[in-house]
Design an enzyme around this catalytic site. Sequence first.
Site, mmCIF file in Angstrom:
data_model
loop_
_atom_site.group_PDB
_atom_site.id
_atom_site.type_symbol
_atom_site.label_atom_id
_atom_site.label_comp_id
_atom_site.label_asym_id
_atom_site.label_seq_id
_atom_site.Cartn_x
_atom_site.Cartn_y
_atom_site.Cartn_z
ATOM 1 N N SER A 220 0.745 -1.479 0.052
ATOM 2 C CA SER A 220 0.104 -0.020 0.237
ATOM 3 C C SER A 220 0.877 1.240 0.652
ATOM 4 O O SER A 220 -0.036 2.718 -0.101
ATOM 5 C CB SER A 220 -0.929 0.064 1.113
ATOM 6 N N LYS B 242 -6.511 5.074 7.426
ATOM 7 C CA LYS B 242 -4.940 5.425 7.165
ATOM 8 C C LYS B 242 -5.145 7.209 7.098
ATOM 9 O O LYS B 242 -4.187 8.269 7.771
ATOM 10 C CB LYS B 242 -4.736 5.579 6.277
#
Length: 822
Positions: free
Chosen positions: A678, A721
């Site tokens: 990611s 996030k």
Amino acid sequence: MPAIERLKVAGHQLCTLFGRSAMRSPLAPEQLYRRCDPSRLEFVTSAELPDVSEPVGQARAVEAVRFGIGIRRYGYNIYALGPSGMGKHGLVRQFLESRAPEDPTPSDLCYVHNFRDPQRPRALCLPAGRGVAFRKDMERLVEELRVSIPAAFESDDYRARRKQIESQFGERTEQLFGEIEKRARERGIAFLRTPVGVGLAPRRADGEVIEPAELERLPENERERLGAAMVELQGQLQEALAELPRAARQQRQALRALKREVTAFAVGHLIDELRATYAGLPEVLAHLDAVQEDVVASADDFKAELAEEPDPLAALLPKRRGGSPFRRYQVNVLVDHSATRGAPVVYEDHPTHANLIGRIEHLSEFGSLTTDFLLVRAGALHRANGGYLLLDAHKLLMQPMAWDELKRVLRSHLVRIESLGQALGLLATASVEPEPVPLAVKVVLIGERLLYYLLADLDPDFLELFKVAADFEETLDRDAEGEALYHRLLATVARREGLRPLEREAVARMVEHGSRLANDADKLSVHLESVADLLRQADHVAGQAGRSTVNRSDVEQAIAAQVRRMSRVSDRMLEEIRRGTILIDTRGGKAGQVNGLSVMQLGGYVFGRPSRITARVRLGTGRVLDIEREVRLGGPIHSKGVLILAGFLGERYAAEKPLSLHASLVFEQSYSGVEGDSASCAELCALLSAIAETPVRQSLAVTGSVNQQGQVQAVGGVTEKVEGFFDVCKAAGLTGEEGVLIPAANVKHLMLRRDVVEAVESGQFRVFPIETVDEALELLTGLPAGARDTSSEFPEGSLNRRVEARLVGFAEKARAFAKPTD
């Protein structure tokens, strides 16, 4: 003009100049959080809603369970797979218990003494409820025999017949000795009877025995006559004495026959009554025949008990359970189905080897271990025989030999009771070997998905024995129908748990939180344990406030309290970032440095953690060095992401010329493993920024994986996030320049906290969706990325032109170094 507007205008101008569309606009607040409008809910409280009739969102699993229960073929056992807390056990048990009453009730299982081989007890199957009755009947039979048999031997008829047999033996003895005594008298020989036996001796006319000295004085012819007579009579006496054992044996046989006859008479009518009771059960009748035969042969045991005098020391000694001669006539009822209606449904919480197949207990008697058929104990397979057995797969596999034994039983359709020590050949203790029992059971394993796939891959027997997989869904579509089902689910859980009803505003907030738990704005989590936990905690908050219903504030307080209890680590990390211990910049710009985003999970708490990603480049041989991999902190997926961006770099900028650089990438201040791809988009942006020597705005953070075409792909944990970087920016002070770049494919997954959404509404924070790495670079650097024109050149002033020019310079220097010198 605000900075964000100036940036948009400049972006439009540059993108128009370079033939590209305008830069991505930030997401609107309504795209960051999907609300549930309470005004659309057609109820006041959840108490008005009916219970759900079937598990919500589990149509696939329900179909599989129904199929597995219905099919009666070898190997069609069920594995219910899914995360823990999904309610798998409750759903499966609900279906089993609804089906079980329709099935026939299985037989009771008993073990009895094997009179031919005492070490191998026999198994008897009786109709449900008759096992206990048979045990009681046998107990009554023994009690009757303990009275009737001694009484029969005390009767006048028995005494007279015994006396007659004994007198016949005495008469025979007298007849034999009488004839010898008569012949001896006629020959002048005395026939002597003493306590120790019989004998012959010469005698005088008056009948007195001749002494040896006197015998010597007799005439020679007289001595010879007496000697010859003694020899002749001695032979006859020997013949008579030889006849006595045969007569005694005949007497004993006659007495035994009498005893058997008397015992059979005393026993026969009692056992005949039992035979009539159990006339339709051949196995029981065969056992009764064996019992009668043994009782007749062991009548002395019943007589001896009556004749025994009480021992005053017996009370001081430990009582021997195995010492009773009547123990062998008892019945050990292993499984009693007298209270069962239909097929049994058994859940074994501790599936050890012994708890599954049963065990054989031992008694310590005078320093040794003894056992018999009465010490055989049933296992879960015995109790579930003819029905259904539920087992936790992880617990089963953690027990030594339990999994192997279950497979053996399912393949052989027989339950054989033996201890684990015996199975492994580790014990030499005398034991019994109970007769195996035929098995017909449906086994349901409940476990995680990973465990299912590991068993399917590593155990060749698994898919043969567990052909039905009931795969539980974790989410439900958040459409009108799905939301309506979710409302009813909340009402059902609240009622079953005895909780206060939820107001519709609280229901709406639970729906929103359900999407957050699902990590998808278009889905709802059906993880029942998480939903029930939050309802219990919201009910507690409402109770403390003295309310009779749960409102939205109660739910929000419960959610906040959950986070508060679990967020110590994330708070300490945020504190260290604020204090400058962990280096994260949110102001200015730096070349080769990008804020990446990762997710950490501690227990059940998930939070985002920003990380500084840096890249450094120099002249080299075309290698992109992953420092995490070099020091073995990078996992294979992370390493794959770095290799992908290296492929992108070579294809875009060095397809027809050598790639003459050496680049290094690293997660700064990472002291544990790094896994996942990611951060590959952030790593590529850092690398291109370092090559182009163009600063990257530190007020922005990036998440997303990238492929070799430069497309940004979806990642997990995007909500956490974004919130993680927002918390860092908020701690440093929001200026309106801060934001996060996320893959456009992740927009539908966003369910951000209220404070993040409010910051976006007020223009203090932004979330940008991106589809390509070029879009990310434009937002991070403020420069257009640029696309190749018809002459395969990047436009002047574009970031890609800078990158290519730097790489061409590296290639020329490498060529110059490679030239030989004079």
